[in-house]
Design a protein around this motif. Structure first.
Motif, PDB file in Angstrom:
ATOM      1  N   ASP A 109      -9.887   0.618  -4.466  1.00  0.00           N
ATOM      2  CA  ASP A 109     -10.924   0.575  -3.440  1.00  0.00           C
ATOM      3  C   ASP A 109     -10.966  -0.813  -2.797  1.00  0.00           C
ATOM      4  O   ASP A 109     -11.395  -1.784  -3.429  1.00  0.00           O
ATOM      5  CB  ASP A 109     -12.273   0.908  -4.088  1.00  0.00           C
ATOM      6  CG  ASP A 109     -13.419   0.954  -3.090  1.00  0.00           C
ATOM      7  OD1 ASP A 109     -13.249   0.478  -1.956  1.00  0.00           O
ATOM      8  OD2 ASP A 109     -14.494   1.474  -3.446  1.00  0.00           O
ATOM      9  N   PRO A 110     -10.555  -0.941  -1.530  1.00  0.00           N
ATOM     10  CA  PRO A 110     -10.553  -2.265  -0.881  1.00  0.00           C
ATOM     11  C   PRO A 110     -11.932  -2.916  -0.831  1.00  0.00           C
ATOM     12  O   PRO A 110     -12.061  -4.124  -1.017  1.00  0.00           O
ATOM     13  CB  PRO A 110     -10.028  -1.968   0.526  1.00  0.00           C
ATOM     14  CG  PRO A 110      -9.293  -0.681   0.419  1.00  0.00           C
ATOM     15  CD  PRO A 110      -9.999   0.104  -0.640  1.00  0.00           C
TER      16      PRO A 110
ATOM     17  N   THR B  40      -7.647 -14.957  -1.074  1.00  0.00           N
ATOM     18  CA  THR B  40      -9.058 -14.618  -1.075  1.00  0.00           C
ATOM     19  C   THR B  40      -9.264 -13.363  -0.228  1.00  0.00           C
ATOM     20  O   THR B  40      -8.422 -13.009   0.607  1.00  0.00           O
ATOM     21  CB  THR B  40      -9.898 -15.758  -0.495  1.00  0.00           C
ATOM     22  OG1 THR B  40      -9.554 -15.914   0.900  1.00  0.00           O
ATOM     23  CG2 THR B  40      -9.652 -17.075  -1.232  1.00  0.00           C
ATOM     24  N   PRO B  41     -10.387 -12.670  -0.421  1.00  0.00           N
ATOM     25  CA  PRO B  41     -10.665 -11.516   0.448  1.00  0.00           C
ATOM     26  C   PRO B  41     -10.586 -11.870   1.927  1.00  0.00           C
ATOM     27  O   PRO B  41     -10.041 -11.100   2.727  1.00  0.00           O
ATOM     28  CB  PRO B  41     -12.080 -11.115   0.029  1.00  0.00           C
ATOM     29  CG  PRO B  41     -12.164 -11.497  -1.412  1.00  0.00           C
ATOM     30  CD  PRO B  41     -11.392 -12.787  -1.504  1.00  0.00           C
TER      31      PRO B  41
ATOM     32  N   ASN C 214      -6.024 -12.835   7.727  1.00  0.00           N
ATOM     33  CA  ASN C 214      -4.679 -13.363   7.918  1.00  0.00           C
ATOM     34  C   ASN C 214      -3.659 -12.547   7.124  1.00  0.00           C
ATOM     35  O   ASN C 214      -2.965 -13.058   6.246  1.00  0.00           O
ATOM     36  CB  ASN C 214      -4.617 -14.834   7.490  1.00  0.00           C
ATOM     37  CG  ASN C 214      -5.471 -15.715   8.374  1.00  0.00           C
ATOM     38  OD1 ASN C 214      -5.148 -15.965   9.525  1.00  0.00           O
ATOM     39  ND2 ASN C 214      -6.585 -16.176   7.827  1.00  0.00           N
ATOM     40  N   PRO C 215      -3.559 -11.262   7.408  1.00  0.00           N
ATOM     41  CA  PRO C 215      -2.633 -10.399   6.664  1.00  0.00           C
ATOM     42  C   PRO C 215      -1.181 -10.774   6.940  1.00  0.00           C
ATOM     43  O   PRO C 215      -0.824 -11.118   8.066  1.00  0.00           O
ATOM     44  CB  PRO C 215      -2.956  -8.998   7.187  1.00  0.00           C
ATOM     45  CG  PRO C 215      -3.505  -9.236   8.566  1.00  0.00           C
ATOM     46  CD  PRO C 215      -4.264 -10.526   8.475  1.00  0.00           C
TER      47      PRO C 215
ATOM     48  N   THR D 161      -3.490  -2.162   7.317  1.00  0.00           N
ATOM     49  CA  THR D 161      -3.849  -0.747   7.252  1.00  0.00           C
ATOM     50  C   THR D 161      -4.536  -0.381   5.945  1.00  0.00           C
ATOM     51  O   THR D 161      -5.335   0.557   5.913  1.00  0.00           O
ATOM     52  CB  THR D 161      -2.605   0.138   7.436  1.00  0.00           C
ATOM     53  OG1 THR D 161      -1.629  -0.173   6.425  1.00  0.00           O
ATOM     54  CG2 THR D 161      -1.975  -0.093   8.802  1.00  0.00           C
ATOM     55  N   PHE D 162      -4.278  -1.127   4.858  1.00  0.00           N
ATOM     56  CA  PHE D 162      -4.898  -0.772   3.583  1.00  0.00           C
ATOM     57  C   PHE D 162      -6.390  -1.075   3.576  1.00  0.00           C
ATOM     58  O   PHE D 162      -7.142  -0.461   2.831  1.00  0.00           O
ATOM     59  CB  PHE D 162      -4.209  -1.504   2.418  1.00  0.00           C
ATOM     60  CG  PHE D 162      -4.526  -0.877   1.089  1.00  0.00           C
ATOM     61  CD1 PHE D 162      -3.839   0.249   0.656  1.00  0.00           C
ATOM     62  CD2 PHE D 162      -5.520  -1.384   0.270  1.00  0.00           C
ATOM     63  CE1 PHE D 162      -4.146   0.855  -0.547  1.00  0.00           C
ATOM     64  CE2 PHE D 162      -5.827  -0.792  -0.940  1.00  0.00           C
ATOM     65  CZ  PHE D 162      -5.135   0.336  -1.355  1.00  0.00           C
ATOM     66  N   PHE D 163      -6.818  -2.021   4.404  1.00  0.00           N
ATOM     67  CA  PHE D 163      -8.229  -2.400   4.415  1.00  0.00           C
ATOM     68  C   PHE D 163      -9.048  -1.608   5.426  1.00  0.00           C
ATOM     69  O   PHE D 163     -10.176  -1.979   5.732  1.00  0.00           O
ATOM     70  CB  PHE D 163      -8.365  -3.908   4.669  1.00  0.00           C
ATOM     71  CG  PHE D 163      -8.112  -4.718   3.433  1.00  0.00           C
ATOM     72  CD1 PHE D 163      -9.127  -4.981   2.540  1.00  0.00           C
ATOM     73  CD2 PHE D 163      -6.844  -5.201   3.155  1.00  0.00           C
ATOM     74  CE1 PHE D 163      -8.892  -5.711   1.386  1.00  0.00           C
ATOM     75  CE2 PHE D 163      -6.601  -5.935   2.006  1.00  0.00           C
ATOM     76  CZ  PHE D 163      -7.628  -6.193   1.119  1.00  0.00           C
TER      77      PHE D 163
END
Length: 390
Positions: free
Chosen positions: A208-209, A232-233, A239-240, A247-249
């Motif tokens: 779960d993001p 960090t989150p 800054n992916p 896309t995962f978040f």
């Protein structure tokens, strides 16, 4: 956290160090060369889809899976590594909590929590257990038995039991996933406060993001046995390093186009891509919250502007389905998420403005191609513009 404490943590040996970890089940390699550290007092979340290898990695740290290749150390002391060294779980000073609370049904709540404290005097055992139960809101149920508790209450007791021996490292595998949403939010909030209060280093596995962003000091996002990005989150969200991270978040609008004069023209407007090769194809990922929408005073029937297709109220926000128009006539169906109640009628012409911090540009890859792990593949630039789709 004060500067002296930060310096002391950075100089201390990691609570957990995993180096060059590989693991296979038969011919299927599920962990492929993982390096990971958890510092004292730090909460690190292993995040990823089902089957990515995150639970296997946690079980290797716990000693529940025998290390096949690599090295595992706790506070600088090797517990698994070369020469077949394997310290069993009960000698690793780790606390374990899983999705299934696995309480002893014949023992009371208090007896469950004190079970691992037999080396202490009875009075000290009882006091430590009651303190943890109080912190987790379960002191009133100390004399109850597991079958008398709800699932959420059982999970709180399981966490207290894992924390009671004051382990060097807490290992949590999807501990909240079986709970309903409202209860899950409360229990993970209580759990985070307790973990920080006792200063436990923690490795938490989750798919779960949102949970990872809430719980973690750092997130390690996994896919197919690799760690794609650690940070960090805020670093992973803002800054992916890879399209998968974006896309995962959450949901994204995915667009593409050729780089011309340092820009990519899209139906939501021009996007800066000056760091990509002229004439190359770019992949543009736009989060729904990046699209700022305003109603445009223009006839609805012409549809020569970007316009609303559908609008739905989701409670704290409104979700808009928009047909975006580029100046050259190109169209795209995109989603915008707007705070509060904003429900323009079907066909309502709108203007679009982008929040550049939520737009990410990557070089496109041929179908099936994969980039080298660990290499940043984007460098999104900050820009802003107004676009009415005319």
């Amino acid at each position: 956290m004060n500067q002296n404490l930060q310096q002391s943590l950075s100089s201390a040996a990691p609570a957990l160090s995993m180096q060059g970890i590989h693991h296979a089940f038969g011919r299927h390699e599920v962990v492929k060369g993982i390096d990971l550290e958890v510092l004292p007092g730090e909460v690190v979340c292993l995040l990823g889809p089902s089957g990515c290898g995150k639970t296997t990695l946690l079980r290797i740290a716990a000693g529940l899976e025998t290390l096949q290749r690599g090295r595992v150390a706790l506070e600088g002391k090797e517990v698994a590594g070369g020469g077949g060294r394997h310290l069993p779980p009960e000698k690793r000073s780790v606390g374990l909590a899983f999705q299934d609370s696995a309480l002893f049904p014949h023992l009371s709540v208090l007896e469950n929590v004190t079970f691992g404290l037999k080396h202490l005097p009875a009075g000290e055992r009882r006091q430590r257990a009651l303190t943890l139960l109080e912190q987790l809101g379960m002191a009133a149920h100390a004399e109850s038995y597991p079958h008398m508790l709800s699932g959420g209450q059982q999970q709180r007791v399981a966490l207290a039991r894992a924390l009671a021996p004051e382990p060097q490292l807490m290992l949590l595998d999807e501990p909240f996933s079986s709970l309903d949403a409202r209860l899950r939010d409360q229990i993970r909030d209580d759990t985070l406060h307790v973990l920080k209060k006792v200063g436990a280093a923690t490795l938490l596995v989750t798919h779960d993001p949102e949970e990872a962003m809430f719980m973690a000091d750092r997130i390690a996002l996994m896919r197919d046995g690799h760690i794609i990005q650690v940070g960090t989150p805020r670093e992973l969200y803002c800054n992916p390093s890879d399209p998968f991270v974006v896309t995962f978040f959450g949901e994204v609008n995915e667009l593409s186009g050729e780089v011309r004069d340092g820009q990519v023209m899209t139906p939501v407007g021009p996007v800066d891509a000056g760091w990509l090769a002229e004439g190359s194809t770019a992949r543009v990922l736009v989060r729904p919250e990046a699209l700022q929408v305003a109603a445009l005073d223009a006839p609805a029937e012409t549809h020569s502007h970007s316009h609303t297709v559908m609008a739905k109220l989701l409670g704290r926000s409104s979700l808009l389905h928009i047909c975006a128009h580029a100046p050259d006539g190109e169209e795209a169906h995109v989603h915008a998420r707007v705070p509060g109640v904003f429900l323009p009628a079907e066909g309502q012409p709108v203007t679009l403005r982008l929040d550049p911090s939520q737009v990410f540009v990557f070089p496109s890859r041929p179908a099936g191609a994969r980039a080298a792990h660990g290499q940043a593949q984007q460098d999104h630039r900050h820009y802003a513009y107004d676009h009415d789709g005319q």
